[in-house]
Design an enzyme around this catalytic site. Structure first.
Site, PDB file in Angstrom:
ATOM      1  N   ASP A 175      37.210   9.991  24.233  1.00 55.30           N
ATOM      2  CA  ASP A 175      37.583   8.584  24.408  1.00 55.30           C
ATOM      3  C   ASP A 175      37.180   8.047  25.787  1.00 55.30           C
ATOM      4  OD1 ASP A 175      38.695   6.170  23.578  1.00 55.30           O
ATOM      5  OD2 ASP A 175      40.693   6.674  24.336  1.00 55.30           O
ATOM      6  N   GLY A 221      33.760   2.882  26.078  1.00 60.05           N
ATOM      7  CA  GLY A 221      33.727   1.428  26.241  1.00 60.05           C
ATOM      8  C   GLY A 221      34.123   1.036  27.655  1.00 60.05           C
ATOM      9  N   GLU A 265      40.047   4.393  11.560  1.00 62.46           N
ATOM     10  CA  GLU A 265      40.521   3.082  12.050  1.00 62.46           C
ATOM     11  C   GLU A 265      39.444   2.350  12.861  1.00 62.46           C
ATOM     12  OE1 GLU A 265      42.606   5.965  12.373  1.00 62.46           O
ATOM     13  OE2 GLU A 265      43.489   5.276  10.492  1.00 62.46           O
ATOM     14  N   ASN A 266      38.402   3.068  13.301  1.00 68.72           N
ATOM     15  CA  ASN A 266      37.370   2.429  14.131  1.00 68.72           C
ATOM     16  C   ASN A 266      36.522   1.401  13.376  1.00 68.72           C
ATOM     17  OD1 ASN A 266      36.801   5.420  16.126  1.00 68.72           O
ATOM     18  ND2 ASN A 266      38.007   3.617  16.652  1.00 68.72           N
ATOM     19  N   TRP A 267      36.613   1.382  12.022  1.00 66.99           N
ATOM     20  CA  TRP A 267      35.896   0.345  11.252  1.00 66.99           C
ATOM     21  C   TRP A 267      36.399  -1.043  11.608  1.00 66.99           C
ATOM     22  CZ3 TRP A 267      31.731   2.063   8.869  1.00 66.99           C
ATOM     23  CH2 TRP A 267      31.704   3.371   8.374  1.00 66.99           C
ATOM     24  N   GLU A 300      47.917  23.380  21.869  1.00 68.99           N
ATOM     25  CA  GLU A 300      48.186  22.977  23.251  1.00 68.99           C
ATOM     26  C   GLU A 300      47.436  21.663  23.482  1.00 68.99           C
ATOM     27  OE1 GLU A 300      50.226  24.476  25.368  1.00 68.99           O
ATOM     28  OE2 GLU A 300      50.695  25.934  23.802  1.00 68.99           O
TER      29      GLU A 300
HETATM   30  C1  IPE Z   1      40.138   7.728  19.120  1.00 67.41           C
HETATM   31  O1  IPE Z   1      39.862   6.770  20.075  1.00 67.41           O
HETATM   32  C2  IPE Z   1      38.953   7.917  18.222  1.00 67.41           C
HETATM   33  C3  IPE Z   1      37.782   8.531  18.842  1.00 67.41           C
HETATM   34  C4  IPE Z   1      37.673   8.956  20.058  1.00 67.41           C
HETATM   35  C5  IPE Z   1      36.653   8.674  17.966  1.00 67.41           C
HETATM   36  P1  IPE Z   1      40.291   5.238  19.901  1.00 67.41           P
HETATM   37  O2  IPE Z   1      39.808   4.538  21.102  1.00 67.41           O
HETATM   38  O3  IPE Z   1      39.840   4.747  18.586  1.00 67.41           O
HETATM   39  O4  IPE Z   1      41.868   5.353  19.875  1.00 67.41           O
HETATM   40  P2  IPE Z   1      42.986   4.263  20.193  1.00 67.41           P
HETATM   41  O5  IPE Z   1      42.604   3.022  19.423  1.00 67.41           O
HETATM   42  O6  IPE Z   1      42.961   4.029  21.663  1.00 67.41           O
HETATM   43  O7  IPE Z   1      44.259   4.888  19.743  1.00 67.41           O
HETATM   44  C1  IPE Z   2      35.451   6.481  22.205  1.00 67.74           C
HETATM   45  O1  IPE Z   2      35.347   5.517  23.185  1.00 67.74           O
HETATM   46  C2  IPE Z   2      34.402   6.387  21.151  1.00 67.74           C
HETATM   47  C3  IPE Z   2      34.883   5.852  19.870  1.00 67.74           C
HETATM   48  C4  IPE Z   2      36.116   5.584  19.584  1.00 67.74           C
HETATM   49  C5  IPE Z   2      33.889   5.588  18.861  1.00 67.74           C
HETATM   50  P1  IPE Z   2      35.943   4.054  23.006  1.00 67.74           P
HETATM   51  O2  IPE Z   2      34.910   3.207  22.358  1.00 67.74           O
HETATM   52  O3  IPE Z   2      37.250   4.079  22.301  1.00 67.74           O
HETATM   53  O4  IPE Z   2      36.132   3.619  24.509  1.00 67.74           O
HETATM   54  P2  IPE Z   2      37.357   2.857  25.150  1.00 67.74           P
HETATM   55  O5  IPE Z   2      38.584   3.650  24.806  1.00 67.74           O
HETATM   56  O6  IPE Z   2      37.379   1.506  24.548  1.00 67.74           O
HETATM   57  O7  IPE Z   2      37.067   2.866  26.601  1.00 67.74           O
HETATM   58 MG    MG Z   3      39.176   4.256  22.956  1.00 64.48          MG
END
Ligand code: IPE
Ligand code: IPE
Ligand code: MG
Length: 228
Positions: free
Chosen positions: A15, A18, A62-64, A195
């Site tokens: 994570d 972005g 949920e990323n969709w 863990e």
């Molecule tokens: C979790 O990260 C999913 C991945 C790293 C692929 P998200 O950025 O989607 O999680 P939330 O929305 O902060 O819980």
């Molecule tokens: C993780 O990074 C990658 C995916 C969830 C696809 P994010 O895209 O969630 O990055 P942040 O959390 O918004 O910084």
């Molecule tokens: Mg994220």
């Protein structure tokens, strides 16, 4: 440290891509690009450190819900990533599994995934599970449905054996980069006694040294599994 206790199976919630890009005045998709380049170095370092199986969270169910432009960029990136990565995986005796629902993925991405899985199916040194369109809750439901279809009893052991990651066993350690303290639907059933290691470091900055810190932390843990 010699003879350090090394986890057999590690899950990573990658994570922070972005925010990493935004902090540099770039588009989020640039962070995903740099983040995907980081996968290679962490996979190499993890396997050379003695980790047997890795499960990487690349795209959640949920990323969709993100803007279409970002989802499209991520899907494009996954396709190019796999194409580049498959050759390397084969050469290094790594068996590739993509875990998650395939119905929502484009047919060309599914083809690249299936080719990679097929070409690596006789590899045994390591398992690399990439979670795409993955949700831990959905995985549990799918395991229960498989048991029902087979007419088998619904038991903890039965569910375990029908999870996507069953060949890798339960994760000993789950790492989350990016500063959030949550699981976001990752490995819910098999992570019951994992863990947990959280770091503020954003995924593109999570290098070999950062992985070593997580492994050092794991080596110092006392796992009790409910005993004393
Ligand atoms: C979790 O990260 C999913 C991945 C790293 C692929 P998200 O950025 O989607 O999680 P939330 O929305 O902060 O819980
Ligand atoms: C993780 O990074 C990658 C995916 C969830 C696809 P994010 O895209 O969630 O990055 P942040 O959390 O918004 O910084
Ligand atoms: Mg994220």
């Amino acid at each position: 440290m010699e003879n350090k206790k090394i986890p057999t199976h590690v899950g990573i919630i990658m994570d922070g891509n972005g925010r990493w890009a935004t902090a540099r005045g770039k588009k989020r998709s640039y962070g995903h690009k740099v983040g995907s380049d980081n996968v290679d170095r962490i996979v190499s370092h993890a396997f050379s450190s003695g980790i047997k199986s890795l499960t990487l969270y690349a795209f959640s169910s949920e990323n969709w819900a993100r803007p279409k432009e970002e989802v499209d960029e991520l899907m494009k990136l996954l396709k190019t990533y796999f194409k580049k990565f498959i050759k390397k995986v084969i050469k290094n005796d790594v068996r590739l599994f993509v875990v998650g629902g395939r119905e929502q993925l484009s047919s060309d991405l599914v083809k690249v995934i299936e080719d990679g899985e097929r070409q690596s199916e006789n590899n045994t040194a390591h398992h690399l599970n990439i979670a795409i369109n993955y949700g831990g809750r959905q995985e549990i439901v799918s395991a229960v449905n498989k048991l029902i279809e087979k007419g088998e009893e619904i038991t903890v052991d039965g569910i375990s054996k029908n999870l996507y990651t069953a060949p890798s066993g339960e994760p000993d350690l789950i790492i989350r980069t990016g500063g959030e303290y949550r699981l976001s639907n990752f490995l819910l059933f098999q992570g019951a006694y994992s863990e947990l290691y959280f770091t503020d470091v954003l995924w593109p900055d999570f290098d070999e040294k950062e992985l070593d810190k997580a492994l050092d932390s794991f080596a110092g843990r006392k796992r009790r599994f409910g005993k004393i």
